[in-house]
Design an enzyme around this catalytic site. Structure first.
Site, PDB file in Angstrom:
ATOM      1  N   LYS A   1     -10.815  -3.899  30.731  1.00  0.00           N
ATOM      2  CA  LYS A   1     -10.244  -3.274  31.938  1.00  0.00           C
ATOM      3  C   LYS A   1     -11.315  -2.610  32.800  1.00  0.00           C
ATOM      4  O   LYS A   1     -11.230  -2.612  34.022  1.00  0.00           O
ATOM      5  CB  LYS A   1      -9.140  -2.288  31.563  1.00  0.00           C
ATOM      6  CG  LYS A   1      -9.606  -0.901  31.212  1.00  0.00           C
ATOM      7  CD  LYS A   1      -8.475   0.109  31.177  1.00  0.00           C
ATOM      8  CE  LYS A   1      -8.937   1.430  30.582  1.00  0.00           C
ATOM      9  NZ  LYS A   1      -9.875   2.188  31.388  1.00  0.00           N
TER      10      LYS A   1
ATOM     11  N   CYS B   1     -10.987  -0.651  26.624  1.00  0.00           N
ATOM     12  CA  CYS B   1     -11.975  -0.229  27.633  1.00  0.00           C
ATOM     13  C   CYS B   1     -12.756  -1.369  28.288  1.00  0.00           C
ATOM     14  O   CYS B   1     -12.666  -1.539  29.501  1.00  0.00           O
ATOM     15  CB  CYS B   1     -12.940   0.774  27.020  1.00  0.00           C
ATOM     16  SG  CYS B   1     -12.122   2.323  26.604  1.00  0.00           S
TER      17      CYS B   1
HETATM   18  P1  NAD Z   1      -4.029   6.268  25.523  1.00  0.00           P
HETATM   19  O1  NAD Z   1      -3.132   5.322  26.199  1.00  0.00           O
HETATM   20  O2  NAD Z   1      -4.281   6.157  24.060  1.00  0.00           O
HETATM   21  O3  NAD Z   1      -3.544   7.762  25.794  1.00  0.00           O
HETATM   22  C1  NAD Z   1      -3.096   8.231  27.011  1.00  0.00           C
HETATM   23  C2  NAD Z   1      -2.036   9.295  26.749  1.00  0.00           C
HETATM   24  O4  NAD Z   1      -1.695   9.911  27.984  1.00  0.00           O
HETATM   25  C3  NAD Z   1      -0.744   8.735  26.171  1.00  0.00           C
HETATM   26  O5  NAD Z   1      -0.430   9.412  24.972  1.00  0.00           O
HETATM   27  C4  NAD Z   1       0.293   9.001  27.252  1.00  0.00           C
HETATM   28  O6  NAD Z   1       1.575   9.279  26.750  1.00  0.00           O
HETATM   29  C5  NAD Z   1      -0.312  10.216  27.944  1.00  0.00           C
HETATM   30  N1  NAD Z   1       0.188  10.449  29.291  1.00  0.00           N
HETATM   31  C6  NAD Z   1       0.444   9.559  30.265  1.00  0.00           C
HETATM   32  N2  NAD Z   1       0.900  10.191  31.368  1.00  0.00           N
HETATM   33  C7  NAD Z   1       0.919  11.503  31.072  1.00  0.00           C
HETATM   34  C8  NAD Z   1       1.277  12.654  31.809  1.00  0.00           C
HETATM   35  N3  NAD Z   1       1.720  12.571  33.072  1.00  0.00           N
HETATM   36  N4  NAD Z   1       1.177  13.849  31.215  1.00  0.00           N
HETATM   37  C9  NAD Z   1       0.756  13.945  29.928  1.00  0.00           C
HETATM   38  N5  NAD Z   1       0.388  12.893  29.183  1.00  0.00           N
HETATM   39  C10 NAD Z   1       0.472  11.684  29.756  1.00  0.00           C
HETATM   40  O7  NAD Z   1      -5.413   6.194  26.329  1.00  0.00           O
HETATM   41  P2  NAD Z   1      -6.899   6.401  25.750  1.00  0.00           P
HETATM   42  O8  NAD Z   1      -7.343   5.193  25.030  1.00  0.00           O
HETATM   43  O9  NAD Z   1      -6.996   7.717  25.107  1.00  0.00           O
HETATM   44  O10 NAD Z   1      -7.720   6.427  27.115  1.00  0.00           O
HETATM   45  C11 NAD Z   1      -7.619   7.509  28.016  1.00  0.00           C
HETATM   46  C12 NAD Z   1      -8.722   7.384  29.054  1.00  0.00           C
HETATM   47  O11 NAD Z   1     -10.000   7.507  28.415  1.00  0.00           O
HETATM   48  C13 NAD Z   1      -8.752   6.032  29.764  1.00  0.00           C
HETATM   49  O12 NAD Z   1      -9.177   6.223  31.078  1.00  0.00           O
HETATM   50  C14 NAD Z   1      -9.805   5.253  29.006  1.00  0.00           C
HETATM   51  O13 NAD Z   1     -10.398   4.251  29.772  1.00  0.00           O
HETATM   52  C15 NAD Z   1     -10.789   6.340  28.662  1.00  0.00           C
HETATM   53  N6  NAD Z   1     -11.590   6.084  27.471  1.00  0.00           N
HETATM   54  C16 NAD Z   1     -11.005   5.535  26.363  1.00  0.00           C
HETATM   55  C17 NAD Z   1     -11.768   5.316  25.228  1.00  0.00           C
HETATM   56  C18 NAD Z   1     -11.160   4.673  24.009  1.00  0.00           C
HETATM   57  O14 NAD Z   1     -11.925   4.263  23.129  1.00  0.00           O
HETATM   58  N7  NAD Z   1      -9.845   4.580  23.881  1.00  0.00           N
HETATM   59  C19 NAD Z   1     -13.130   5.661  25.213  1.00  0.00           C
HETATM   60  C20 NAD Z   1     -13.680   6.245  26.355  1.00  0.00           C
HETATM   61  C21 NAD Z   1     -12.903   6.453  27.482  1.00  0.00           C
END
Ligand code: NAD
Length: 435
Positions: free
Chosen positions: A268, A265
């Protein structure tokens, strides 16, 4: 209320499992078969304390389901949460390909349905994305009017390593709704929470998320810069931080010096906000400085190794901790990559150790990684602590003296109290400790 969560990564699976625990009927959706089949078997796709138990509870109670059949489940849902990744493009701008794909899928899925639906963006997206990309694509693709498709932005603030607790007990909930339908649905979903709930428009919700992450990242870089001054002027930054933290306007949190921030996070999000501002002709000097200080921090521990060991060529150095922080297996943007890269450039034999993240790190870095601490430390010339795992806090000096060729610990996270190694034969240096 039937809820689908699209994207079952860190945010999606935690959102799904905690809402299932609260009694909602949840389907976690993903395009990756393996992830979905793990969830269905009660296996968490990520390492996160407490998560697997919630997934199993959800499966046992029938509240949690997982599927790759996106269109079918979206069409049957009252609410869908969008939790797909929003990585960086080469130039730092936000890569919206997953958001756009999901928006198209949602549009297609609801095209032939008359049922009202609420779409909630939880992914971190730059201001205006919910209205100008997600809402626009869904309405175009579905051919439906605004009155039947509620749209909201509900940023996620969970921290990896304490994600379950953060999702169950957030500091605040921000609801950026475009309409009453989405507001009513989200108020129902979050009615059990006692924290403040803030209402705003989607672009404000988007900006709150970026501003929060950028502020925390800037705080880390600022503290690191101060700690480097303390090193130079021979004082312990921890004492300076203690004195600063007594001021309630500053707070004790995020005053730890170290090798910098990583993770999926902060890097990026700071880059995306900076790029979005630049694209609109705005300067972002604070964000520039936040990133440039962060880039320099890993160099410090390598310099410390050089000062103690002399030429680093052919030395055996262990990097303790490969995950970007403790209690997660996430290695995205981990500072360990920067440290390893710098050591490899000096022909060091680098070994990586981590209790949870060896597989992902070894694959990306090409170095040998192990989760066996003894094996990692044996005959090493030096150990660099990159992640503050509890396992490292309990290392006894004798353990290091018996195993290592030269018991040298370079602490990139201030894991140990000053004085812990005094008189033990272990040479200990740390960022911000002074000499
Ligand atoms: P991640 O990469 O762990 O998970 C994303 C998931 O989405 C993956 O499993 C992927 O296969 C799936 N995906 C991609 N395209 C898809 C589609 N078309 N249909 C269905 N599934 C699909 O990402 P994350 O870390 O969970 O982050 C997700 C969002 O949340 C990002 O925008 C991130 O910035 C935000 N966020 C993350 C955190 C964190 O700590 N990881 C905290 C707050 C906010």
């Amino acid at each position: 209320m039937r809820i689908s969560v699209i994207g079952s990564g860190y945010v999606g699976i935690v959102t799904g499992a905690t809402l299932a625990e609260a009694g909602f009927k949840i389907t976690c959706l993903d395009i990756l078969e393996e992830k979905i089949s793990d969830i269905k078997r009660g296996i968490s796709p990520i390492y996160e304390p407490g998560l697997e138990r919630l997934i199993r509870n959800g499966l046992d109670s029938g509240n949690l389901n997982a599927s790759t059949e996106l269109e079918k489940h979206i069409a049957n849902s009252d609410v869908v949460f969008v939790c797909v990744g929003t990585p960086s493009n080469e130039d730092g701008s936000i890569d919206l390909q997953y958001i756009e794909n999901v928006s198209k899928t949602i549009g297609k899925s609801i095209k032939d349905s008359e049922k009202d639906i609420v779409v909630v963006v939880k992914s971190t997206v730059v201001p205006l994305t919910t209205e100008e990309t997600v809402q626009k694509i869904i309405l175009e693709e579905s051919g439906r009017g605004r009155e039947t498709v509620g749209i909201a932005m509900n940023p996620e603030f969970l921290r990896e390593g304490s994600a379950v607790d953060d999702a169950l007990n957030p500091d605040r909930i921000v609801l950026g709704c475009t309409d009453e339908k989405s507001k009513a649905a989200l108020m129902k979903i979050y009615e059990g929470h006692t924290c403040p709930i803030m209402h705003c428009d989607p672009r404000t919700a988007e900006m709150i998320k970026y501003s929060s992450n950028s502020f925390l990242a800037a705080k880390i870089s600022f503290v690191n810069e101060l700690a480097n001054m303390c090193d130079k002027w021979n004082m312990d930054f921890e004492m300076v931080a203690e004195g600063m933290g007594m001021d309630s306007r500053i707070s004790k949190q995020f005053l730890r010096a170290g090798v910098g921030f990583g993770g999926s996070c902060f890097p990026k999000d700071v880059k995306a906000l900076r790029r979005a501002a630049k694209n609109d002709g705005l300067g972002s000097e604070m964000l520039d400085a936040t990133l440039s200080v962060n880039e320099k921090q890993p160099e410090i521990v390598v310099n410390m190794a050089r000062e103690i060991l002399g030429e680093l060529k052919n030395k055996r150095i262990v990097v303790l901790g490969l995950a970007f922080k403790a209690d997660t297996d996430d290695v995205r943007e981990s500072r360990a990559f920067n440290i390893v890269e710098k050591l490899k450039n000096e022909n060091v034999e680098v070994i990586g150790h981590d209790p949870q993240a060896t597989e992902a790190f070894a694959e990306e870095s090409g170095i040998t990684c192990t989760d066996d601490l003894e094996e990692a430390l044996r005959d090493a010339d030096c150990a660099i602590i990159q992640t503050e795992w509890n396992e490292y806090k309990s290392i006894k000096p004798e353990f290091l003296c018996n195993l290592m060729k030269k018991p040298v610990v370079i602490d990139g996270r201030r894991t140990f109290d000053n004085g812990y190694f005094a008189g033990t034969g272990v040479e200990y240096v740390a960022i911000g400790l002074g000499n």
